[in-house]
Design a protein around this motif. Structure first.
Motif, mmCIF file in Angstrom:
data_model
loop_
_atom_site.group_PDB
_atom_site.id
_atom_site.type_symbol
_atom_site.label_atom_id
_atom_site.label_comp_id
_atom_site.label_asym_id
_atom_site.label_seq_id
_atom_site.Cartn_x
_atom_site.Cartn_y
_atom_site.Cartn_z
ATOM 1 N N ALA A 281 55.516 49.120 27.683
ATOM 2 C CA ALA A 281 54.763 48.122 26.919
ATOM 3 C C ALA A 281 55.230 46.703 27.223
ATOM 4 O O ALA A 281 54.411 45.779 27.346
ATOM 5 C CB ALA A 281 54.868 48.410 25.426
ATOM 6 N N GLU A 282 56.545 46.524 27.381
ATOM 7 C CA GLU A 282 57.069 45.177 27.626
ATOM 8 C C GLU A 282 56.741 44.665 29.023
ATOM 9 O O GLU A 282 56.925 43.489 29.324
ATOM 10 C CB GLU A 282 58.578 45.135 27.389
ATOM 11 C CG GLU A 282 59.384 46.077 28.248
ATOM 12 C CD GLU A 282 59.619 47.418 27.578
ATOM 13 O OE1 GLU A 282 60.581 48.102 27.974
ATOM 14 O OE2 GLU A 282 58.853 47.770 26.652
ATOM 15 N N GLN A 283 56.228 45.549 29.883
ATOM 16 C CA GLN A 283 55.813 45.145 31.229
ATOM 17 C C GLN A 283 54.332 44.768 31.284
ATOM 18 O O GLN A 283 53.780 44.542 32.358
ATOM 19 C CB GLN A 283 56.093 46.278 32.229
ATOM 20 C CG GLN A 283 57.563 46.616 32.386
ATOM 21 C CD GLN A 283 58.373 45.445 32.914
ATOM 22 O OE1 GLN A 283 57.993 44.796 33.869
ATOM 23 N NE2 GLN A 283 59.509 45.173 32.279
ATOM 24 N N VAL A 284 53.693 44.730 30.131
ATOM 25 C CA VAL A 284 52.282 44.350 30.032
ATOM 26 C C VAL A 284 52.186 42.970 29.400
ATOM 27 O O VAL A 284 52.798 42.705 28.365
ATOM 28 C CB VAL A 284 51.491 45.366 29.188
ATOM 29 C CG1 VAL A 284 50.049 44.899 28.987
ATOM 30 C CG2 VAL A 284 51.522 46.744 29.846
ATOM 31 N N LEU A 285 51.429 42.089 30.051
ATOM 32 C CA LEU A 285 51.219 40.730 29.547
ATOM 33 C C LEU A 285 49.720 40.474 29.446
ATOM 34 O O LEU A 285 48.985 40.649 30.425
ATOM 35 C CB LEU A 285 51.861 39.709 30.491
ATOM 36 C CG LEU A 285 51.626 38.221 30.173
ATOM 37 C CD1 LEU A 285 52.211 37.855 28.812
ATOM 38 C CD2 LEU A 285 52.231 37.342 31.277
ATOM 39 N N ALA A 286 49.262 40.086 28.276
ATOM 40 C CA ALA A 286 47.836 39.863 28.047
ATOM 41 C C ALA A 286 47.583 38.440 27.583
ATOM 42 O O ALA A 286 48.376 37.857 26.842
ATOM 43 C CB ALA A 286 47.309 40.837 26.996
ATOM 44 N N SER A 287 46.445 37.897 28.025
ATOM 45 C CA SER A 287 46.058 36.549 27.608
ATOM 46 C C SER A 287 44.674 36.563 26.973
ATOM 47 O O SER A 287 43.817 37.377 27.320
ATOM 48 C CB SER A 287 46.058 35.588 28.799
ATOM 49 O OG SER A 287 45.055 35.945 29.735
ATOM 50 N N ALA A 288 44.490 35.638 26.044
ATOM 51 C CA ALA A 288 43.200 35.421 25.396
ATOM 52 C C ALA A 288 43.248 34.042 24.744
ATOM 53 O O ALA A 288 44.333 33.518 24.471
ATOM 54 C CB ALA A 288 42.914 36.497 24.351
ATOM 55 N N PRO A 289 42.093 33.437 24.499
ATOM 56 C CA PRO A 289 42.078 32.087 23.931
ATOM 57 C C PRO A 289 42.672 31.999 22.535
ATOM 58 O O PRO A 289 43.253 30.983 22.163
ATOM 59 C CB PRO A 289 40.581 31.728 23.906
ATOM 60 C CG PRO A 289 39.937 32.662 24.866
ATOM 61 C CD PRO A 289 40.739 33.919 24.823
ATOM 62 N N THR A 290 42.526 33.085 21.745
ATOM 63 C CA THR A 290 43.027 33.068 20.371
ATOM 64 C C THR A 290 43.841 34.329 20.097
ATOM 65 O O THR A 290 43.895 35.244 20.917
ATOM 66 C CB THR A 290 41.864 33.004 19.359
ATOM 67 O OG1 THR A 290 41.158 34.260 19.385
ATOM 68 C CG2 THR A 290 40.898 31.874 19.697
ATOM 69 N N ASP A 291 44.438 34.389 18.911
ATOM 70 C CA ASP A 291 45.241 35.557 18.527
ATOM 71 C C ASP A 291 44.390 36.700 17.965
ATOM 72 O O ASP A 291 44.943 37.754 17.624
ATOM 73 C CB ASP A 291 46.274 35.152 17.471
ATOM 74 C CG ASP A 291 47.420 34.355 18.069
ATOM 75 O OD1 ASP A 291 47.697 34.543 19.265
ATOM 76 O OD2 ASP A 291 48.030 33.539 17.339
ATOM 77 N N LYS A 292 43.094 36.510 17.873
ATOM 78 C CA LYS A 292 42.232 37.510 17.243
ATOM 79 C C LYS A 292 42.440 38.897 17.824
ATOM 80 O O LYS A 292 42.564 39.888 17.090
ATOM 81 C CB LYS A 292 40.768 37.091 17.379
ATOM 82 C CG LYS A 292 39.780 38.089 16.784
ATOM 83 C CD LYS A 292 38.346 37.638 16.994
ATOM 84 C CE LYS A 292 37.373 38.668 16.449
ATOM 85 N NZ LYS A 292 35.958 38.278 16.687
ATOM 86 N N ASN A 293 42.453 39.011 19.171
ATOM 87 C CA ASN A 293 42.638 40.301 19.814
ATOM 88 C C ASN A 293 44.067 40.518 20.306
ATOM 89 O O ASN A 293 44.502 41.656 20.476
ATOM 90 C CB ASN A 293 41.665 40.451 20.993
ATOM 91 C CG ASN A 293 40.224 40.515 20.545
ATOM 92 O OD1 ASN A 293 39.914 41.107 19.513
ATOM 93 N ND2 ASN A 293 39.338 39.898 21.302
ATOM 94 N N LEU A 294 44.787 39.437 20.550
ATOM 95 C CA LEU A 294 46.155 39.572 21.058
ATOM 96 C C LEU A 294 47.054 40.305 20.074
ATOM 97 O O LEU A 294 48.039 40.933 20.472
ATOM 98 C CB LEU A 294 46.739 38.196 21.379
ATOM 99 C CG LEU A 294 46.143 37.469 22.591
ATOM 100 C CD1 LEU A 294 46.787 36.097 22.754
ATOM 101 C CD2 LEU A 294 46.311 38.292 23.864
ATOM 102 N N CYS A 295 46.718 40.250 18.798
ATOM 103 C CA CYS A 295 47.548 40.934 17.800
ATOM 104 C C CYS A 295 47.587 42.440 18.051
ATOM 105 O O CYS A 295 48.605 43.099 17.790
ATOM 106 C CB CYS A 295 47.045 40.642 16.383
ATOM 107 S SG CYS A 295 45.353 41.173 16.057
#
Length: 274
Positions: free
Chosen positions: A35-49
């Motif tokens: 899991a710690e080897q996965v990095l995700a980006s998005a404009p807001t925290d809505k889905n990043l959570c």
């Protein structure tokens, strides 16, 4: 940045919607990536959570994902993807493996938007990736080699079946399997509602309908029979099943289903022309 195929491979997601989460969760559950080897980006925290709940790293910077990961899965909406690729193009190198799961965006379009010789692959997934029962196809661009395709296929098989196909099949797969999940859910709902109409409690009817679909799918896969043969195995002269099948034919189920796949495929092709 870790070399593709190494044990320290870092997987990046640009776009953190439902499909990205499904793929990430499948990879992590299967132990393909920590899991710690996965990095995700998005404009807001809505889905990043949701990614943070999986133990993944997150950021609001798309370029940061490219700078820290070697395999990048672009999971944005199709209409947003060209702008996102233009944004990250300055930091894309030949070390990256770029994967798009956006419906309707062709390999040639992806390659035009990225630096020369970028290794690009296109994947058509579906939502059951989240329970590791996805049906996926993948196609490779001009500069993606056998090792790139094998690496991606090995990763995605943690989420279900992943088959390499000519790109011309990808839009068809979107209609058959990407949109097909909704078609199957509609049928399952209708199947249960028929039982509810006849007096069965709703919860029980939906549980039995879902299990009937699951069991039938397993028989089709494990026995390798054509669906028509399995259907024939259920039939008895003047029995319940042939009466029910007659009603389905009168309702146009077969033609409506074929038309649904055709309509969804045509829409995917329309998107690819924009």
């Amino acid at each position: 940045m870790a070399a593709a195929g190494s044990e320290s491979l870092r997987v990046g997601f640009v776009g953190a919607g439902r499909m990205a989460e499904a793929i990430a969760q499948g990879l992590i559950r299967a132990g393909k990536v920590e899991a710690e080897q996965v990095l995700a980006s998005a404009p807001t925290d809505k889905n990043l959570c949701h990614f943070r709940a999986l133990g993944c790293q997150t950021t609001h910077s798309n370029q940061e994902v490219l700078q820290n990961c070697s395999l990048i899965i672009f999971a944005t909406k199709p209409q947003v993807l060209p702008g996102v690729l233009a944004e990250v193009a300055p930091v894309v190198t030949t070390e990256h493996i770029v994967v798009s799961v956006a419906a309707g965006i062709s390999l040639s379009s992806l390659e035009e938007l990225l630096p020369p010789k970028t290794r690009v692959l296109r994947v058509s997934p579906n939502l059951p990736c989240i329970v590791q029962e996805g049906a996926m196809v993948m196609a490779r661009g001009h500069h993606a080699g056998n090792d790139d395709a094998k690496l991606l296929q090995n990763l995605l098989e943690a989420c279900g079946q992943c088959i390499e196909v000519p790109e011309s099949y990808v839009d068809i797969h979107t209609g058959l399997s990407g949109s097909g999940v909704a078609f199957v859910c509609t049928f399952s709902e209708a199947l249960a509602e028929g039982a509810i109409k006849m007096g069965m409690p709703s919860d029980l009817a939906h549980r039995i309908a879902a299990q009937t679909l699951l069991g039938t799918a397993k028989m089709l896969q494990q026995e390798g029979k054509h669906p028509a043969q399995l259907r024939t195995d259920v039939l008895t002269p003047a029995g319940t099943t042939i009466h029910g099948l007659h009603a389905l034919e009168q309702g146009g189920l077969r033609a409506a289903t074929m038309s649904a796949v055709e309509a969804a495929t045509c829409r995917a092709k329309e998107l690819s022309k924009k």
